[in-house]
Design a protein around this motif. Structure first.
Motif, PDB file in Angstrom:
ATOM      1  N   VAL A  96       0.866  -1.180   0.000  1.00 58.90           N
ATOM      2  CA  VAL A  96       0.000   0.000   0.000  1.00 58.90           C
ATOM      3  C   VAL A  96       0.903   1.230   0.000  1.00 58.90           C
ATOM      4  N   SER A  97       0.422   2.290  -0.625  1.00 62.09           N
ATOM      5  CA  SER A  97       1.237   3.489  -0.778  1.00 62.09           C
ATOM      6  C   SER A  97       0.438   4.715  -0.365  1.00 62.09           C
ATOM      7  N   GLY A  98       1.161   5.782  -0.140  1.00 63.83           N
ATOM      8  CA  GLY A  98       0.542   7.065   0.132  1.00 63.83           C
ATOM      9  C   GLY A  98       1.379   8.160  -0.492  1.00 63.83           C
ATOM     10  N   GLY A 147      -5.434  -0.582   5.584  1.00 65.76           N
ATOM     11  CA  GLY A 147      -5.690   0.838   5.402  1.00 65.76           C
ATOM     12  C   GLY A 147      -5.696   1.615   6.700  1.00 65.76           C
ATOM     13  N   GLY A 175      -2.126   1.533   8.321  1.00 72.15           N
ATOM     14  CA  GLY A 175      -1.218   2.430   7.619  1.00 72.15           C
ATOM     15  C   GLY A 175      -1.467   3.883   7.941  1.00 72.15           C
ATOM     16  N   ALA A 176      -2.759   4.263   7.989  1.00 76.64           N
ATOM     17  CA  ALA A 176      -3.095   5.651   8.333  1.00 76.64           C
ATOM     18  C   ALA A 176      -2.671   5.981   9.760  1.00 76.64           C
ATOM     19  N   VAL A 193     -10.938   5.740   3.758  1.00 78.31           N
ATOM     20  CA  VAL A 193     -10.222   5.795   5.035  1.00 78.31           C
ATOM     21  C   VAL A 193     -10.473   7.158   5.674  1.00 78.31           C
ATOM     22  N   TYR A 238      -2.808  11.370  -0.550  1.00 78.70           N
ATOM     23  CA  TYR A 238      -3.549  10.500  -1.457  1.00 78.70           C
ATOM     24  C   TYR A 238      -3.190   9.037  -1.172  1.00 78.70           C
ATOM     25  N   PRO A 239      -4.125   8.260  -0.649  1.00 79.31           N
ATOM     26  CA  PRO A 239      -3.849   6.847  -0.394  1.00 79.31           C
ATOM     27  C   PRO A 239      -3.948   6.045  -1.695  1.00 79.31           C
ATOM     28  N   GLY A 275      -3.971   1.943  -2.968  1.00 80.24           N
ATOM     29  CA  GLY A 275      -3.955   0.528  -2.636  1.00 80.24           C
ATOM     30  C   GLY A 275      -3.376  -0.304  -3.767  1.00 80.24           C
ATOM     31  N   THR A 296      -8.994   4.799  -3.768  1.00 75.66           N
ATOM     32  CA  THR A 296      -8.981   4.962  -2.313  1.00 75.66           C
ATOM     33  C   THR A 296      -9.104   6.438  -1.986  1.00 75.66           C
ATOM     34  N   MET A 341      -9.376   9.498   1.218  1.00 78.27           N
ATOM     35  CA  MET A 341      -9.075   9.803   2.615  1.00 78.27           C
ATOM     36  C   MET A 341      -9.408  11.254   2.881  1.00 78.27           C
TER      37      MET A 341
END
Length: 464
Positions: A23-25, A144, A147-148, A391, A409-410, A412, A423, A425
């Motif tokens: 997962v990335s952000g 999710g 990670g947040a 999220v 910006y999340p 997935g 995704t 947020m």
């Protein structure tokens, strides 16, 4: 040492060179708020200080051939921030196309499994003096919500606030510990011996689950069954190439729509996804007559007593993309979501976690490679069209290592058969929308993301 749950480990087993399961952000920052000003060296030193108090950032995988159970987390004795934090500049001329290409390239790189499974890329040279951070963490170590929460623990409510997890000397308050080969093997043997008993406990619930689904479907009270979604261009085998697009929407407008129609924020989010995809597909003469089906991860952190980092269940819902009128689309989508939630609750919060315990690298890994090599995602009916995740974030400003977060910006993962992930947020008064896709299946992702604002404008007009 800490043994991975079956669900956590399954993200390791199901990963392939094309199906990257991290997962990335993408975080955009205003560095002008950093006390003393921005420098990469200072940011690196501060990040190093903070992550040393957070064992999730310092644990690494350990396994051996005598282990009959899932791998374990142990502390990395050679942890070095320079192996995880990298620096890069935006290619000229630094516009949206160059940024998207760079972000997609970074998202398409696998994580090194010999080290703690995360990395951050600091991206300098953005317009208006901003910088960005692309943060990546393997799904085996973060869902999710997790990670947040981890990112929030690196942040403060003021530029000079240290996170509550940090200690004065920067050492960890707790850790994953260590584990030798013998301890890993013996613990794995104990887990393996318990498997038949666990399976015997779960099997009696399998038949009522199926019959209950059929009964609910007859009453119109069931969520869509897997393999019933219409086929779209991105429901195919994915490659390793990724493309990213993103936008921000006004959260107050989203809430006004929610209040006007008496629905939930998540209902509005899913309708925005439906509206954007409806416009995108219609422009290409690819809009199906039946509704798109989204798989929506549902957090069960509050209701599950199972171990592991990933505490989720999976809900299938109709996006009602087959309805032309935006107001009717929202009402019908909200009704479909209510049905799906009730059905998902009836199934149970721990179903996915319980059955995932029986996953294993030999079976799951081999099966996934065969599945990809034979392109089976293109031969069987579509399981679901895409993944959509929402999220919730804080309604107040956040500062990442002293820099004000102007956007988060999340992003997935995407899967064979479902090459698009959306995704969202919330943060402060904005809704951050992150899209990631297989570039070979959705080459013009910016066209899709631009339709989100149009969809919100339609709903806002219908609400007045």
């Amino acid at each position: 040492m800490e043994r991975l749950s079956g669900l956590d480990a399954s993200f390791l087993y199901l990963e392939t060179p094309a199906q990257l399961l991290h997962v990335s952000g993408l975080i955009e920052l205003d560095p002008s708020t950093i006390p003393g000003g921005y420098s990469f060296a200072a940011l690196s030193a501060e990040l190093d200080r903070r992550v040393r108090s957070m064992p999730e950032f310092r644990r690494t995988l350990r396994d051996n051939r005598f282990n009959l159970d899932h791998p374990v987390w142990v502390d990395d004795p050679d942890f070095d921030i320079d192996r995880h934090l990298h620096r890069i500049a935006v290619p000229e001329p630094g516009g949206r196309a160059e940024l998207a290409e760079l972000y997609g390239h970074l998202a398409g790189q696998p994580l090194d499994r010999t080290r703690p499974l995360w990395e951050m890329w600091v991206i300098e040279g953005l317009p208006d003096g901003k910088i960005a951070v692309m943060a990546k963490m393997h799904h085996a170590g973060a869902d999710g919500v997790t990670g947040a929460n981890l990112m929030s623990r690196l942040c403060g409510l003021t530029p000079d606030e240290s996170p509550s997890s940090a200690t004065d000397n920067g050492t960890a308050t707790n850790s994953a510990g260590d584990g030798g080969d013998l301890a890993i093997a013996l613990g794995g043997l104990a887990g393996f011996v318990r498997r038949p008993l666990e399976l015997a406990r779960l099997l009696p619930s399998a038949t009522p689950l199926l019959t209950g689904w059929i009964s609910r479907a007859r009453r119109g009270a069931a969520m869509p069954a897997p393999f019933t979604a219409p086929r779209l261009p991105f429901n195919a085998n994915i490659t390793r190439r990724r493309i990213i697009a993103y936008t921000q929407l006004d959260l107050n407008t989203v809430k006004q729509v929610k209040n006007a129609f008496g629905v939930k924020v998540n209902d509005v989010v899913l309708t925005l996804v439906a509206s954007a995809l409806r416009s995108y597909l219609a422009e290409r003469d690819e809009l199906p007559d039946t509704s798109l089906v989204a798989m929506v991860p549902v957090s069960v952190h509050a209701s599950s007593d199972r171990p592991g980092t990933n505490q989720v269940s999976a809900m299938f819902t109709q996006l009602r993309s087959d309805i032309a009128d935006p107001a009717e689309r929202l009402r019908a989508g909200a009704e479909a979501n209510d049905v799906a939630k009730l059905h998902n609750n009836a199934i149970g919060a721990t179903l996915l976690q319980d059955w995932a315990q029986f996953s294993g690298p030999a079976v799951f890994g081999t099966a996934m490679r065969v599945y990809a090599d034979l392109r089976l995602a293109e031969r069987h009916p579509v399981i679901h069209n895409l993944v959509v995740s929402n999220v919730p974030g804080p309604p107040v400003p956040l500062y990442f290592l002293g820099a004000h977060i102007t956007a988060m910006y999340p992003l997935g993962p995407v899967f064979h058969g479902a090459g698009l992930n959306v995704t969202v947020m919330s943060l402060e008064d904005r809704l951050n929308v992150g899209l990631i896709a297989c570039q070979d299946l959705v080459p013009d992702l910016w066209s899709l993301v631009d339709d989100f604002q149009h969809g919100l404008d339609e709903l806002a007009a219908a609400a007045n």
